[in-house]
Design a protein around this motif. Sequence first.
Motif, short mmCIF file in Angstrom:
data_model
loop_
_atom_site.label_atom_id
_atom_site.label_comp_id
_atom_site.label_asym_id
_atom_site.label_seq_id
_atom_site.Cartn_x
_atom_site.Cartn_y
_atom_site.Cartn_z
N TYR A 121 -3.38 -2.45 4.28
CA TYR A 121 -3.13 -2.24 2.87
C TYR A 121 -1.79 -1.55 2.67
N PHE A 179 -2.80 1.45 6.72
CA PHE A 179 -2.17 1.61 5.42
C PHE A 179 -0.69 1.82 5.70
N VAL A 187 -3.21 2.08 -2.89
CA VAL A 187 -4.50 2.70 -2.59
C VAL A 187 -4.43 4.18 -2.94
#
Length: 350
Positions: free
Chosen positions: A260, A242, A265
């Motif tokens: 991501y 992430f 998120v």
Amino acid sequence: MATMDDILDSFFGSKIDVLNEDYDSIIDDPEDLIRVILKLTDRMEESQSFSDIKLLEQFYLTDLPKNYIIFPDEVLAIHSVLLDFYQFLYENHYLSTEVYKDLLSFFQENKHTFLKRMGDEQFWTGEKKKQMDKMDQELLDSMPPEMDNLFQDLNNILQESSDYKPKDNIIAFPTDKTKELEGSMDYAVQLRVDLKGFKPPIWRRVLVPFKYTLADLHEIIQNCFEWESEHLYLFTADGFLFEPAEMNIDDFWDEDNASYNPSEVTVGEIFTRFNTVDYIYDFGDDWQHTIKCEDILPVNKLEQNFKKVDTSHLPVCVTGRQDAPLEDSRGEGEFAPFDLDKINAKLAKL
């Protein structure tokens, strides 16, 4: 009246040693910083004034991101040297206090956009993309064999962690459990954040809204440890990355491992899937953290569970232990006192 050449001569004459000393550890070639200032001067020649914010905006948010070639982990040095240059202009009375404040506000308000664009291949010119790809390949080619082995080992570890599912079974956000909780009432996630490598341990316990993003959690951690968010960061969980847009670390991982954007998120999505998440801040000082989910609580139950702090406003730090090291202080033994009230005053502004 001083010409731009006079100003540059004065700046480099008084600051060149400082630039080499301050930036040598965070940028491969400090002369890149000199080139940035020279390019700024070329841009400002149109108005013969460093206070022209419209020209500065064109240079900072368009010219540099589109054309300037530099490794992603050195981008912050470009931002910092521009601040140093404008501070020099102010201290030497080339800028008024009012203009200097306006310029500082401009940099503060546009820093995120600058960093994002500097790392966004879609924003680059074709020539910059070509040169950046060439630099990446030269870097990989220059690595000793043991580094190749290291990256291969890391890829193998990540692959092993995902072997139990098909390669196309990329983690889906939001999860079913996330939807179930979101459909009932507001929740908060109780997290314990431990800074690795210290005895006695340095840690903070925080309550974070379920719908906050990982990018928000980064800011929360920064405030809890009284850091300044001046460096890059990364979250990892079970082989998943992430990473903010300005990061390119996924270039080193197998493409089958998902990456991501932490701004997309939520905390709830992560901690209903993973009990523990790793967080790294500042790849120079290498502050590594373990974030453990201790509980997921209904917001309307927080007051009865945490009577010593005001839980009416989230996020909030409910407790912690030990002073935290100062920004950029690795190896220097400098610490900021743990002050719960001060931390929560900062969190209240998020």
